[in-house]
Design an enzyme around this catalytic site. Structure first.
Site, mmCIF file in Angstrom:
data_model
loop_
_atom_site.group_PDB
_atom_site.id
_atom_site.type_symbol
_atom_site.label_atom_id
_atom_site.label_comp_id
_atom_site.label_asym_id
_atom_site.label_seq_id
_atom_site.Cartn_x
_atom_site.Cartn_y
_atom_site.Cartn_z
ATOM 1 N N ASP A 174 0.803 -1.233 0.000
ATOM 2 C CA ASP A 174 0.000 0.000 0.000
ATOM 3 C C ASP A 174 0.833 1.278 0.000
ATOM 4 O OD1 ASP A 174 0.742 -0.937 2.564
ATOM 5 O OD2 ASP A 174 -0.806 0.262 3.549
ATOM 6 N N GLU B 288 -0.698 -2.027 5.162
ATOM 7 C CA GLU B 288 0.270 -1.986 6.267
ATOM 8 C C GLU B 288 0.175 -0.655 7.011
ATOM 9 O OE1 GLU B 288 3.433 -1.373 8.791
ATOM 10 O OE2 GLU B 288 3.377 -0.199 6.967
ATOM 11 N N GLU B 289 -0.172 0.399 6.251
ATOM 12 C CA GLU B 289 -0.112 1.759 6.805
ATOM 13 C C GLU B 289 -1.311 2.110 7.662
ATOM 14 O OE1 GLU B 289 2.420 3.657 6.622
ATOM 15 O OE2 GLU B 289 3.569 3.120 4.841
ATOM 16 N N HIS C 61 8.251 8.755 3.873
ATOM 17 C CA HIS C 61 7.055 9.587 4.153
ATOM 18 C C HIS C 61 7.269 11.056 3.794
ATOM 19 C CE1 HIS C 61 4.734 6.597 6.917
ATOM 20 N NE2 HIS C 61 5.619 5.941 6.170
HETATM 21 NI NI NI Z 1 6.538 1.180 5.321
#
Ligand code: NI
Length: 405
Positions: free
Chosen positions: A87, A145-146, A373
């Site tokens: 993701d 996962e996020e 990020h």
């Molecule tokens: Ni990651």
């Protein structure tokens, strides 16, 4: 290393370099078509297609958009599970590159496009030596996962670790703190646990000029916020790291009205199980004390999320040896510290002896230095081949050892 193993390693390396251009294209395709957590429709279809092309048995829709591929070698042996997450994040990609995100507000800023590509590369490499493979390899492509509660949990609940059950598990994550060509290893705790909480402070509203007739929820909330920081500074052993952060606060309607309700949401990160278990209790004690003293009341909701990723020392040792053999001793970096970020691979590592590796992706000479990020995040794509070589050779080495560590 035995001569036959040496030859096998050379063959793997040649295979990886012959696949390189193809894998870079796959990574760019996934990178330019990022999908948010729980919406990995296109990515999972692409993954399933490539696995089938390799002659791998595929199960789709595992715990959401999860895909599980099972490659059975010609001979019986151990079972290795390898996991990649698929993701992306809700942010804009500002890179000036042809493969930048084509989807507004969605970006692969955590490198999960690279993880997915690396695992497809491993599937291509290992399926090409299937006739000599002694054991089974399970390819676990994970969605979400996020975003909590996370795809690892839902895939496990949907049988991702059954039939066959992996004996060891491997995963890696892009790590821009290391240069391309390097892989970071560590025994024991690798990431923090990640929990969330919501506090609602309830008071009684009234005119701001007559506070004695009210219970000021904003004042009670502010006392609570300050007191909560005492948990880390005065209740927790300084050698056991913990972070408590309140990220949102909402309450009140006008400057001249005392607020009767404030809602706050926060997160707790810890590296130690005992500290983790005690923190909700301490928060509740603070809430009880402050609201009793001020005539307020409260609601407190605490949600345990991912535990810490714990790297099994024996699996990590196997990885160290394999990385040194396949990529040279300078490729291996011992990481001193865990990270306070969290990772739901922890749920796999709780059930199966596992190691989580950090794949170096930075290259200052090419100007590739940005952190995970961030809106201009990118990797040196040579990291893909490094990741494929490492994961393939760790897997083969384990199976060559007869599925023992
Ligand atoms: Ni990651």
């Amino acid at each position: 290393m035995k001569l036959a193993d040496d030859r096998m390693l050379e063959e793997i390396k040649e295979k990886v370099s012959s696949l390189n251009a193809r894998l870079v294209n796959i990574r760019r395709d996934i990178h330019s078509h990022p999908e948010l957590s729980g919406m990995e429709h296109r990515t999972s279809q692409l993954v399933a297609r490539f696995l089938r092309e390799c002659g791998i048995d595929v199960r789709e829709g595992v715990g959401g958009y999860g895909v599980v591929g099972v490659l059975k070698g010609a001979k019986q042996g151990g079972v290795v599970g390898i996991r990649a997450d698929m993701d992306a994040l809700p942010m804009d990609d500002i890179k000036d590159k042809p493969y930048a995100s084509k989807v507004k507000g969605v970006m692969h800023a955590c490198g999960h496009d690279v993880h997915t590509t690396v695992l497809l590369g491993v599937a291509m490499v290992l399926s090409s030596i299937k006739d000599r493979l002694r054991g089974t390899v399970k390819f676990i492509f994970q969605p979400s996962e996020e975003s909590g509660p996370g795809g690892a949990k839902s895939m496990i609940e949907d049988g991702a670790l059954e039939e066959p059950a992996p004996q060891i598990m491997l995963a890696l994550h892009c790590y821009p703190e290391l240069e391309v060509g390097k892989i970071g290893c560590k025994d024991g705790v690798m990431t923090a646990s990640s929990d969330r909480f919501t506090i609602t402070v309830k008071g009684r509203s009234g005119h701001a000029s007559r506070p004695h007739q009210t219970v000021d929820a904003i004042l009670v909330a502010s006392m609570t916020i300050s007191a909560i920081q005492h948990i880390v500074s005065r209740r927790t052993d300084p050698l056991h790291h913990a972070v408590i952060s309140i990220g949102t606060i909402n309450g009140g309607t006008a400057p001249n009205i005392i607020a009767d309700r404030v809602e706050m949401k926060g997160t707790v990160r810890t590296l130690d199980k005992d500290v983790r278990q005690k923190i909700p209790h301490y928060i509740e004690l603070i809430l009880k004390g402050i609201t009793t003293a001020t005539d307020a009341t409260y609601d407190f909701h605490y949600e345990f999320g991912s535990p810490s990723v714990m790297n099994n020392p024996r699996v990590t040792d196997l990885a160290r040896e394999a990385i040194k053999e396949a990529l040279g001793s300078t490729a291996l970096v011992e990481l001193e510290e865990p990270q306070m970020g969290s990772e739901d691979f922890a749920y796999f590592a709780e059930r199966v002896p596992a190691t989580f590796l950090r794949l170096g992706t930075a290259n200052p000479r090419k100007g590739i230095t940005s952190s995970l990020h961030t809106p201009d995040f990118d990797v040196d794509e040579d990291a893909i081949g490094v990741g494929v070589t490492a994961l393939s050779w760790i897997t083969i080495k384990y199976l060559l050892q007869g599925g023992k560590i």
